[in-house]
Motif scaffolding. Structure first.
Motif, PDB file in Angstrom:
ATOM      1  N   THR A 281       3.302  26.498  22.893  1.00 44.61           N
ATOM      2  CA  THR A 281       4.211  27.267  23.634  1.00 44.61           C
ATOM      3  C   THR A 281       5.172  26.948  24.641  1.00 44.61           C
ATOM      4  OG1 THR A 281       2.193  28.445  24.932  1.00 44.61           O
ATOM      5  CG2 THR A 281       2.756  29.608  22.715  1.00 44.61           C
ATOM      6  N   TRP A 282       5.766  27.706  25.245  1.00 43.99           N
ATOM      7  CA  TRP A 282       7.059  26.913  26.064  1.00 43.99           C
ATOM      8  C   TRP A 282       6.890  28.914  26.718  1.00 43.99           C
ATOM      9  CZ3 TRP A 282       9.075  22.984  26.800  1.00 43.99           C
ATOM     10  CH2 TRP A 282       9.470  21.580  25.683  1.00 43.99           C
TER      11      TRP A 282
ATOM     12  N   SER B 150       7.344  31.630  24.143  1.00 43.31           N
ATOM     13  CA  SER B 150       8.229  31.518  22.372  1.00 43.31           C
ATOM     14  C   SER B 150       6.827  32.256  22.153  1.00 43.31           C
ATOM     15  CB  SER B 150       8.006  29.421  22.958  1.00 43.31           C
ATOM     16  OG  SER B 150       7.107  28.847  22.756  1.00 43.31           O
TER      17      SER B 150
ATOM     18  N   TRP C  97      11.668  22.714  17.842  1.00 39.92           N
ATOM     19  CA  TRP C  97      11.596  23.948  18.355  1.00 39.92           C
ATOM     20  C   TRP C  97      13.263  24.003  19.637  1.00 39.92           C
ATOM     21  CZ3 TRP C  97      11.705  27.454  21.868  1.00 39.92           C
ATOM     22  CH2 TRP C  97      12.230  28.961  21.643  1.00 39.92           C
ATOM     23  N   VAL C  98      12.560  23.431  20.563  1.00 40.02           N
ATOM     24  CA  VAL C  98      13.248  24.066  21.815  1.00 40.02           C
ATOM     25  C   VAL C  98      14.536  23.129  21.943  1.00 40.02           C
ATOM     26  CG1 VAL C  98      12.327  22.423  23.306  1.00 40.02           C
ATOM     27  CG2 VAL C  98      13.002  24.312  24.254  1.00 40.02           C
TER      28      VAL C  98
ATOM     29  N   LEU D 100      18.833  29.725  23.872  1.00 36.08           N
ATOM     30  CA  LEU D 100      17.663  30.110  25.183  1.00 36.08           C
ATOM     31  C   LEU D 100      18.862  30.495  26.715  1.00 36.08           C
ATOM     32  CD1 LEU D 100      15.487  27.792  24.327  1.00 36.08           C
ATOM     33  CD2 LEU D 100      15.344  30.021  24.222  1.00 36.08           C
TER      34      LEU D 100
END
Length: 68
Positions: A6-7, A20, A32-33, A40
């Motif tokens: 996760t972020w 995230s 994804w990021v 974002l």
């Protein structure tokens, strides 16, 4: 036991503002990021940190372009 990647979303001062969705592996999380960073930024997120479960892998990573 599988850990989720996760972020965490942070302000420029390091305040955590969210997290995230969970990803099955580091590659999916990083892809994804890379695709979502513009959205974002629009949401007011300045930097992110990558976690594998509860372990911080790296960060903070700024979402702002470097001004050289």
């Amino acid at each position: 036991m599988t850990m989720a990647w996760t972020w965490t979303f942070e302000s420029s001062t390091g305040e955590v503002t969210g997290r995230s969705e969970e990803f099955d592996n580091r590659g999916d999380a990083e892809s994804w990021v890379g695709e979502a960073f513009g959205e974002l930024l629009e949401q007011g997120i300045d930097q992110v940190r990558l976690f594998d479960g509860e372990s911080e892998i790296y960060g903070p990573m700024s979402l702002h372009a470097e001004n050289n």
